[in-house]
Design a protein around this motif. Structure first.
Motif, PDB file in Angstrom:
ATOM      1  N   ASP A   9       0.848  -1.188   0.000  1.00  0.00           N
ATOM      2  CA  ASP A   9       0.000   0.000   0.000  1.00  0.00           C
ATOM      3  C   ASP A   9       0.887   1.242   0.000  1.00  0.00           C
ATOM      4  N   LYS A  10       0.689   2.115  -0.998  1.00  0.00           N
ATOM      5  CA  LYS A  10       1.582   3.279  -1.119  1.00  0.00           C
ATOM      6  C   LYS A  10       1.430   4.277   0.016  1.00  0.00           C
ATOM      7  N   GLU A  11       0.312   4.236   0.725  1.00  0.00           N
ATOM      8  CA  GLU A  11       0.131   5.129   1.865  1.00  0.00           C
ATOM      9  C   GLU A  11       0.780   4.532   3.119  1.00  0.00           C
ATOM     10  N   LYS A  12       0.453   3.272   3.378  1.00  0.00           N
ATOM     11  CA  LYS A  12       0.983   2.608   4.576  1.00  0.00           C
ATOM     12  C   LYS A  12       2.489   2.328   4.482  1.00  0.00           C
ATOM     13  N   HIS A  13       2.950   2.104   3.272  1.00  0.00           N
ATOM     14  CA  HIS A  13       4.341   1.655   3.110  1.00  0.00           C
ATOM     15  C   HIS A  13       5.172   2.636   2.285  1.00  0.00           C
ATOM     16  N   LYS A  14       4.864   3.917   2.410  1.00  0.00           N
ATOM     17  CA  LYS A  14       5.543   4.947   1.619  1.00  0.00           C
ATOM     18  C   LYS A  14       7.040   5.034   1.911  1.00  0.00           C
ATOM     19  N   ASP A  15       7.442   4.589   3.110  1.00  0.00           N
ATOM     20  CA  ASP A  15       8.859   4.669   3.480  1.00  0.00           C
ATOM     21  C   ASP A  15       9.575   3.325   3.362  1.00  0.00           C
ATOM     22  N   VAL A 106       0.142  -6.672  -5.810  1.00  0.00           N
ATOM     23  CA  VAL A 106       1.509  -6.876  -5.329  1.00  0.00           C
ATOM     24  C   VAL A 106       1.488  -6.998  -3.807  1.00  0.00           C
ATOM     25  N   PHE A 107       2.089  -8.067  -3.314  1.00  0.00           N
ATOM     26  CA  PHE A 107       2.213  -8.300  -1.879  1.00  0.00           C
ATOM     27  C   PHE A 107       3.697  -8.323  -1.518  1.00  0.00           C
ATOM     28  N   PHE A 108       4.001  -8.180  -0.233  1.00  0.00           N
ATOM     29  CA  PHE A 108       5.387  -8.328   0.211  1.00  0.00           C
ATOM     30  C   PHE A 108       5.409  -8.969   1.594  1.00  0.00           C
ATOM     31  N   ASP A 109       6.524  -9.589   1.906  1.00  0.00           N
ATOM     32  CA  ASP A 109       6.702 -10.245   3.198  1.00  0.00           C
ATOM     33  C   ASP A 109       7.094  -9.185   4.230  1.00  0.00           C
ATOM     34  N   GLU A 110       6.154  -8.865   5.109  1.00  0.00           N
ATOM     35  CA  GLU A 110       6.406  -7.798   6.080  1.00  0.00           C
ATOM     36  C   GLU A 110       7.463  -8.187   7.108  1.00  0.00           C
ATOM     37  N   ASN A 111       7.782  -9.478   7.197  1.00  0.00           N
ATOM     38  CA  ASN A 111       8.793  -9.939   8.157  1.00  0.00           C
ATOM     39  C   ASN A 111      10.153 -10.169   7.511  1.00  0.00           C
ATOM     40  N   SER A 112      10.293  -9.795   6.253  1.00  0.00           N
ATOM     41  CA  SER A 112      11.533 -10.059   5.532  1.00  0.00           C
ATOM     42  C   SER A 112      12.724  -9.306   6.133  1.00  0.00           C
ATOM     43  N   ALA A 113      13.859 -10.009   6.200  1.00  0.00           N
ATOM     44  CA  ALA A 113      15.095  -9.390   6.677  1.00  0.00           C
ATOM     45  C   ALA A 113      15.659  -8.410   5.653  1.00  0.00           C
ATOM     46  N   LEU A 114      15.099  -8.392   4.446  1.00  0.00           N
ATOM     47  CA  LEU A 114      15.570  -7.468   3.406  1.00  0.00           C
ATOM     48  C   LEU A 114      15.006  -6.068   3.585  1.00  0.00           C
ATOM     49  N   ILE A 115      14.043  -5.914   4.480  1.00  0.00           N
ATOM     50  CA  ILE A 115      13.487  -4.587   4.767  1.00  0.00           C
ATOM     51  C   ILE A 115      14.441  -3.852   5.712  1.00  0.00           C
ATOM     52  N   THR A 116      15.023  -2.763   5.230  1.00  0.00           N
ATOM     53  CA  THR A 116      16.004  -2.015   6.013  1.00  0.00           C
ATOM     54  C   THR A 116      15.722  -0.519   5.937  1.00  0.00           C
ATOM     55  N   GLY A 119      17.905   0.886   2.476  1.00  0.00           N
ATOM     56  CA  GLY A 119      17.849   0.146   1.218  1.00  0.00           C
ATOM     57  C   GLY A 119      17.286   0.957   0.079  1.00  0.00           C
ATOM     58  N   GLU A 120      16.878   0.271  -0.964  1.00  0.00           N
ATOM     59  CA  GLU A 120      16.316   0.895  -2.152  1.00  0.00           C
ATOM     60  C   GLU A 120      14.865   1.263  -1.877  1.00  0.00           C
ATOM     61  N   PRO A 121      14.479   2.538  -2.085  1.00  0.00           N
ATOM     62  CA  PRO A 121      13.088   2.941  -1.835  1.00  0.00           C
ATOM     63  C   PRO A 121      12.119   2.268  -2.790  1.00  0.00           C
ATOM     64  N   PHE A 123       8.888   3.415  -3.078  1.00  0.00           N
ATOM     65  CA  PHE A 123       8.074   4.496  -3.643  1.00  0.00           C
ATOM     66  C   PHE A 123       8.890   5.781  -3.720  1.00  0.00           C
ATOM     67  N   THR A 124       8.534   6.642  -4.659  1.00  0.00           N
ATOM     68  CA  THR A 124       9.163   7.955  -4.768  1.00  0.00           C
ATOM     69  C   THR A 124       8.560   8.868  -3.698  1.00  0.00           C
ATOM     70  N   PRO A 125       9.169  10.034  -3.442  1.00  0.00           N
ATOM     71  CA  PRO A 125       8.598  10.977  -2.470  1.00  0.00           C
ATOM     72  C   PRO A 125       7.169  11.394  -2.824  1.00  0.00           C
ATOM     73  N   GLU A 126       6.826  11.290  -4.121  1.00  0.00           N
ATOM     74  CA  GLU A 126       5.479  11.662  -4.556  1.00  0.00           C
ATOM     75  C   GLU A 126       4.483  10.508  -4.412  1.00  0.00           C
ATOM     76  N   GLY A 127       4.960   9.371  -3.930  1.00  0.00           N
ATOM     77  CA  GLY A 127       4.074   8.232  -3.719  1.00  0.00           C
ATOM     78  C   GLY A 127       3.893   7.348  -4.930  1.00  0.00           C
ATOM     79  N   GLU A 128       4.714   7.554  -5.955  1.00  0.00           N
ATOM     80  CA  GLU A 128       4.642   6.719  -7.161  1.00  0.00           C
ATOM     81  C   GLU A 128       5.641   5.569  -7.051  1.00  0.00           C
ATOM     82  N   PRO A 129       5.406   4.483  -7.794  1.00  0.00           N
ATOM     83  CA  PRO A 129       6.359   3.374  -7.774  1.00  0.00           C
ATOM     84  C   PRO A 129       7.746   3.843  -8.207  1.00  0.00           C
TER      85      PRO A 129
END
Length: 259
Positions: A9-15, A106-116, A119-121, A123-129
């Motif tokens: 979700d681009k709102e919940k997961h913008k960062d 699109v789904f993602f593993d919220e428990n993934s160790a790759l979430i840092t 890392g690579e953003p 979403f953009t600051p404007e909320g786009e992919p």
């Protein structure tokens, strides 16, 4: 940590940020990985491609063999992938494409160790992919489309009775022996015995090349032997038995479990 896929979700997961410099820790215990027809040719040059049957649905699925022991991926050594080809099903992690209401999302593993945090953003600051996410979305789209083609291919193999059970006799350097069953491959003899009309149909659908790629991939079983030398349980040799050559007095099947 337990894998938990949630909708992106681009709102919940913008960062949200994903670490691209990692050691494949998420795949080190995967002894198989789903394989799609789109990648058979590449995969066949470095690893075996086989079919396994879902015990619940009785449907066949194609997978790559990454090891002979559950919980051990021979293609990862000291955090590095050992060959030039990486299965798409491993590339896509921590993302996945799954039904989301009446469409795929699109789904993602919220428990993934790759979430840092660095890392690579996604979403953009404007909320786009971000370009990174766009690349992953393209990969997921290719996976979804290829999976449908893969199922059509497998359906045709079953229809033409072209699948044979295979058995691996594994001899370890420490003297241990084990049989691995529950896998299938293409019957070369029955493939060659097809009528001209059936061969032309397979060729036009792109399935003939795929069938031969699967057959050729079995030559990569020797690579598993070689890669096992990097482990504490090296394989001395592997013996492949196909169809009628399989022992009638074999032990209970040790079917690869879906990763």
């Amino acid at each position: 940590m337990t894998i938990s896929y949630i909708p992106l979700d681009k709102e919940k997961h913008k960062d949200l940020k994903i670490n691209l410099q990692h050691d494949f820790g998420y795949a080190k215990e995967a002894h198989i990985a789903a394989a799609s027809i789109r990648e058979y040719a590449q995969l066949a040059s470095v690893m075996p491609v086989v079919f396994v049957k879902d015990p619940n649905s009785e449907n066949f699925h194609s997978v790559t063999m990454l090891g002979t022991e559950k919980g051990s991926n021979l293609f990862i050594h000291e955090g590095k992938w050992q060959v030039h080809c990486l299965p798409m099903n491993i590339q896509r992690y921590p993302f996945d494409v799954r039904p989301d209401g009446e469409k795929l999302g699109v789904f993602f593993d919220e428990n993934s160790a790759l979430i840092t945090d660095d890392g690579e953003p996604v979403f953009t600051p404007e909320g786009e992919p971000s370009p990174f996410l766009e690349n992953r979305q393209q990969l997921l789209s290719e996976l979804a489309n290829s999976e449908m083609a893969t199922q059509r291919f497998i359906k045709k193999l079953v229809e033409l009775d072209l699948l044979d059970p295979i058995e691996l006799l594994v001899n370890y350097a420490n003297g241990e022996k084990r049989n691995i069953t529950g896998m299938f491959s293409v019957s070369e003899k029955r493939l060659q015995d097809l009528s001209e009309e059936q061969v032309v149909e397979l060729h036009k659908s792109g399935f003939l090349g795929a069938a031969y790629a699967v057959l050729m991939s079995l030559g990569q079983l020797n690579r598993l032997v070689h890669l096992s030398n990097n482990t504490d349980k090296p394989i001395q040799n592997l013996q492949l038995r196909v169809g009628d050559a399989i022992s009638k007095e074999q032990p209970a099947a040790e079917q690869p479990a879906n990763s």
